[in-house]
Design a protein around this motif. Structure first.
Motif, PDB file in Angstrom:
ATOM      1  N   ASP A   1     -60.498  -7.823  80.330  1.00 61.03           N
ATOM      2  CA  ASP A   1     -61.126  -8.382  81.536  1.00 61.03           C
ATOM      3  C   ASP A   1     -60.080  -8.592  82.631  1.00 61.03           C
ATOM      4  O   ASP A   1     -59.106  -9.310  82.441  1.00 61.03           O
ATOM      5  CB  ASP A   1     -61.794  -9.718  81.195  1.00 61.03           C
TER       6      ASP A   1
ATOM      7  N   THR B   1     -61.273  -9.312  85.888  1.00 55.83           N
ATOM      8  CA  THR B   1     -62.119  -9.803  86.982  1.00 55.83           C
ATOM      9  C   THR B   1     -61.374 -10.773  87.884  1.00 55.83           C
ATOM     10  O   THR B   1     -61.454 -10.682  89.111  1.00 55.83           O
ATOM     11  CB  THR B   1     -63.383 -10.484  86.419  1.00 55.83           C
TER      12      THR B   1
ATOM     13  N   TYR C   1     -69.264  -8.267  90.267  1.00 52.49           N
ATOM     14  CA  TYR C   1     -67.869  -8.687  90.321  1.00 52.49           C
ATOM     15  C   TYR C   1     -67.082  -8.354  89.050  1.00 52.49           C
ATOM     16  O   TYR C   1     -65.858  -8.345  89.076  1.00 52.49           O
ATOM     17  CB  TYR C   1     -67.781 -10.192  90.574  1.00 52.49           C
ATOM     18  N   LEU C   2     -67.786  -8.095  87.963  1.00 52.29           N
ATOM     19  CA  LEU C   2     -67.124  -7.864  86.674  1.00 52.29           C
ATOM     20  C   LEU C   2     -66.252  -6.609  86.704  1.00 52.29           C
ATOM     21  O   LEU C   2     -66.710  -5.536  87.076  1.00 52.29           O
ATOM     22  CB  LEU C   2     -68.180  -7.733  85.577  1.00 52.29           C
ATOM     23  N   ARG C   3     -65.005  -6.775  86.298  1.00 49.82           N
ATOM     24  CA  ARG C   3     -64.077  -5.654  86.235  1.00 49.82           C
ATOM     25  C   ARG C   3     -63.352  -5.670  84.882  1.00 49.82           C
ATOM     26  O   ARG C   3     -62.815  -6.696  84.463  1.00 49.82           O
ATOM     27  CB  ARG C   3     -63.040  -5.722  87.375  1.00 49.82           C
ATOM     28  N   GLN C   4     -63.370  -4.514  84.215  1.00 47.03           N
ATOM     29  CA  GLN C   4     -62.737  -4.389  82.900  1.00 47.03           C
ATOM     30  C   GLN C   4     -61.960  -3.080  82.805  1.00 47.03           C
ATOM     31  O   GLN C   4     -62.411  -2.053  83.300  1.00 47.03           O
ATOM     32  CB  GLN C   4     -63.812  -4.410  81.793  1.00 47.03           C
TER      33      GLN C   4
ATOM     34  N   TYR D   1     -59.059  -8.986  90.092  1.00 45.99           N
ATOM     35  CA  TYR D   1     -59.821  -8.228  91.093  1.00 45.99           C
ATOM     36  C   TYR D   1     -60.289  -9.143  92.220  1.00 45.99           C
ATOM     37  O   TYR D   1     -60.168  -8.813  93.402  1.00 45.99           O
ATOM     38  CB  TYR D   1     -61.019  -7.558  90.426  1.00 45.99           C
TER      39      TYR D   1
ATOM     40  N   ASP E   1     -72.560  -8.205  87.182  1.00 53.12           N
ATOM     41  CA  ASP E   1     -71.897  -6.897  87.156  1.00 53.12           C
ATOM     42  C   ASP E   1     -71.271  -6.527  88.497  1.00 53.12           C
ATOM     43  O   ASP E   1     -70.386  -5.676  88.564  1.00 53.12           O
ATOM     44  CB  ASP E   1     -72.891  -5.809  86.742  1.00 53.12           C
TER      45      ASP E   1
ATOM     46  N   LYS F   1     -65.213   0.319  87.055  1.00 55.20           N
ATOM     47  CA  LYS F   1     -65.677  -1.066  87.251  1.00 55.20           C
ATOM     48  C   LYS F   1     -65.749  -1.841  85.936  1.00 55.20           C
ATOM     49  O   LYS F   1     -64.931  -2.707  85.680  1.00 55.20           O
ATOM     50  CB  LYS F   1     -67.009  -1.110  87.994  1.00 55.20           C
ATOM     51  N   ASN F   2     -66.783  -1.593  85.113  1.00 53.66           N
ATOM     52  CA  ASN F   2     -66.868  -2.322  83.847  1.00 53.66           C
ATOM     53  C   ASN F   2     -67.555  -1.462  82.786  1.00 53.66           C
ATOM     54  O   ASN F   2     -68.214  -0.466  83.096  1.00 53.66           O
ATOM     55  CB  ASN F   2     -67.600  -3.658  84.023  1.00 53.66           C
TER      56      ASN F   2
ATOM     57  N   TYR G   1     -70.535 -13.193  83.867  1.00 58.46           N
ATOM     58  CA  TYR G   1     -70.328 -12.658  85.212  1.00 58.46           C
ATOM     59  C   TYR G   1     -71.500 -11.767  85.606  1.00 58.46           C
ATOM     60  O   TYR G   1     -72.146 -11.158  84.751  1.00 58.46           O
ATOM     61  CB  TYR G   1     -69.067 -11.783  85.293  1.00 58.46           C
TER      62      TYR G   1
END
Length: 227
Positions: A117, A119, A93-96, A122, A91, A81-82, A89
């Motif tokens: 990033d 996000t 929705y945050l995608r890294q 995603y 967490d 995920k991150n 953002y």
């Protein structure tokens, strides 16, 4: 040196350099923007003190292996995920993605960390998934509804013929094209479905049951809008 620092500060991803002790040696402007921590705030501190995510055994083990050996490693947003909390953002929705590379400077090994990033990508993918799910739900609902009516049509006691009206040039009813027929109709007239389906009722079929009186009655009902 300044030109390279400037370039790294203007890259649209997080760039961190850690040494063999896992202490932060470089922290670009992107990292400052998403964490509110300046390079002065983090320089010399252990990476796992600054970013608690990296206390996890999988990362510590990877860092120590990479310091000893010249390697690359990639951790995906799909699995992790991150890695760094981004103030812009939540967490949820945050995608890294995290890309790690071993680099050598003055015969010492360092680990270059790239925080990328993804996000936006995603959210787009999740949006497509949601759209497809809703579409499939509607499709399944329609299919179930159609199936229910099909079963009723097939098993109803009265004989039914589902047809499309064919008109001549004057607009008068000329014939009926058979779209579907139920079992009761077939049993009553003792005919097979393939003998009547997708055919013109009076032009192509020569069954004696289709007499003029029946034709006139069907036409009458069609004009009156009856079923």
């Amino acid at each position: 040196m300044e030109i390279y620092t400037s370039m790294l500060d203007n890259i649209d991803e997080g760039i961190i350099l850690i040494d063999e002790r896992l202490s932060v040696r470089f922290w670009n402007r992107y990292m400052t923007n998403i964490t509110d921590l300046s390079e002065e705030d983090v320089e010399g501190k252990y990476i796992y003190e600054v970013l608690p995510k990296f206390k996890e055994k999988i990362f510590l083990r990877t860092f120590r292996t990479m310091i000893k050996e010249n390697r690359k490693h990639f951790f995906s947003a799909a699995l992790h995920k991150n890695f760094v909390h981004d103030k812009n953002y939540g967490d949820q929705y945050l995608r890294q993605n995290l890309k790690l590379s071993t680099i050598s400077i003055d015969e010492k090994n360092y680990i270059l960390m790239e925080i990328i990033d993804v996000t936006g990508e995603y959210i787009r993918v999740e949006g497509y998934k949601d759209y497809i799910k809703k579409f499939r739900d509607i499709e399944r609902s329609l299919n179930k509804s159609e199936l229910r009516y099909k079963v009723l049509f097939e098993n109803i006691i009265k004989g039914f013929l589902y047809t499309k009206i064919i008109k001549d040039v004057n607009g008068d009813i000329k014939d009926f094209y058979v779209l579907d027929v139920n079992k009761a109709f077939l049993n009553f007239f003792k005919i097979e479905k393939e003998d009547i389906l997708h055919k013109e009722l009076f032009t192509e079929l020569e069954y004696p049951v289709f007499k003029k009186g029946l034709i006139d009655e069907i036409k009458k009902h069609a004009f009156e809008g009856a079923t």
